[in-house]
Scaffold this active site. Structure first.
Site, short mmCIF file in Angstrom:
data_model
loop_
_atom_site.label_atom_id
_atom_site.label_comp_id
_atom_site.label_asym_id
_atom_site.label_seq_id
_atom_site.Cartn_x
_atom_site.Cartn_y
_atom_site.Cartn_z
N LEU A 124 0.85 -1.18 0.00
CA LEU A 124 0.00 0.00 0.00
C LEU A 124 0.89 1.24 0.00
CD1 LEU A 124 -2.74 -0.83 2.69
CD2 LEU A 124 -2.97 -0.94 0.20
N ASP A 125 0.46 2.29 -0.69
CA ASP A 125 1.19 3.55 -0.64
C ASP A 125 1.31 4.02 0.81
OD1 ASP A 125 1.45 3.64 -3.37
OD2 ASP A 125 -0.21 5.03 -3.69
N ARG A 126 2.36 4.76 1.08
CA ARG A 126 2.60 5.25 2.44
C ARG A 126 1.42 6.07 2.97
NH1 ARG A 126 5.11 9.52 5.24
NH2 ARG A 126 5.12 10.78 3.34
N THR A 128 -1.71 5.79 2.15
CA THR A 128 -2.96 5.03 2.18
C THR A 128 -2.97 4.11 3.39
OG1 THR A 128 -3.07 5.02 -0.25
CG2 THR A 128 -4.42 3.41 0.91
#
Length: 294
Positions: A124-126, A128
């Site tokens: 997951l993106d940081r 998100t």
């Protein structure tokens, strides 16, 4: 870090040297670090710097730790068994070491508790938050990773954005997204479709914000953020889309009161070892950290 491809074939070494966080490194630095066993793959094996990068692959670099600001949020554990760990990753915590984020990552937190065999199944993106899977044993890793690679996992996200009644019945988006190494933002470009999302408005708040359900069939970098911005309803507190907020992007410390209002709400799949249906859902709130905004 995750090495990604663009239209120009590049070796692992060339791709690493294009990474902003390694801008002060030279090829000699890479060769020296590789010889010392400090550049490895997800299994801890040495990486061949001359190999051409043909698909996104994670590479781990052991380097001097930067001064990191602590991410002040807990990471609840949703599930643990002998093969799998499922967590509720908070906003601002990176999935794995990358760039200036090394110790403040979900992977490091879990390895400190469960040992060095822990590895991410997906990412997951940081910015998100939400449901994130890790394996506990090397012999379980590929089976779970293959579920995501072959699109056998049903993923649902939630997001807050301005409410648009035209999106109540939902919209299906198909386009091509590319993000080149060193670029802050992804972009929609002509070409073969590689990004597919279904998005619909499920609730309208008195404030004018809406709660959206987002169901991606693919997993391109920033896909949902870019698709929401393209619909004219960018996600609340997104520092990149539709325009870059330089003050927030360039800040030395994150503004923890303004998280990106995007949550990886749930994942559903058939377990590759038992065949049982597995469903994990986040307990986090999109209004967390700052109280209700709706």
């Amino acid at each position: 870090m995750v090495l990604r491809t663009d239209d120009v074939p590049r070796s692992v070494a060339e791709t690493l040297l294009l990474t902003p966080s390694l801008s002060d490194w030279t090829r000699d630095d890479l060769d020296r670090r590789a010889a010392a066993g400090e550049i490895v793959d997800v299994d801890g094996a040495p990486v061949d710097l001359t190999q051409i990068v043909s698909r996104p692959v994670p590479v781990y670099l052991y380097r001097d730790l930067p001064d990191e600001h602590e991410v002040p949020f807990d990471m609840p554990i949703l599930h643990v068994d002998d093969r799998l760990i499922v967590v509720d990753k908070p906003h601002y915590l990176a999935t794995m070491p990358r760039g200036s984020h090394v110790t403040q990552t979900a992977l490091v937190r879990l390895r400190r508790e469960f040992g060095d065999d822990v590895a991410p199944v997906h990412r997951l993106d940081r910015l998100t938050a939400g449901v994130l899977l890790f394996t506990r044993r090397p012999d379980a890793r590929s089976a779970y990773q293959d579920l995501f690679a072959s699109r056998q996992v049903t993923k649902e996200y939630r997001a807050l954005a301005n409410a648009d009644a035209a999106l109540v019945d939902g919209v299906h988006i198909e386009n091509r997204i590319e993000k080149n190494t060193g670029d802050l933002r992804a972009r929609v470009v002509p070409g073969e479709i590689n990004a597919v999302s279904d998005i619909n408005l499920v609730e309208t708040r008195e404030s004018g914000f809406g709660l959206y359900r987002l169901r991606p069939s693919t997993g391109r970098t920033h896909q949902l953020r870019l698709h929401m911005a393209g619909l004219g309803v960018p996600i609340v507190d997104d520092p990149l889309y539709p325009v870059v907020d330089r003050e927030r992007v360039d800040a030395a410390v994150d503004d923890f009161t303004r998280p990106l209002r995007l949550l990886a709400y749930s994942v559903t799949f058939d377990d590759p070892f038992t065949g049982a249906s597995r469903h994990f859902a986040s307990g986090l709130s999109l209004e967390s950290h700052v109280g209700s905004i709706g």
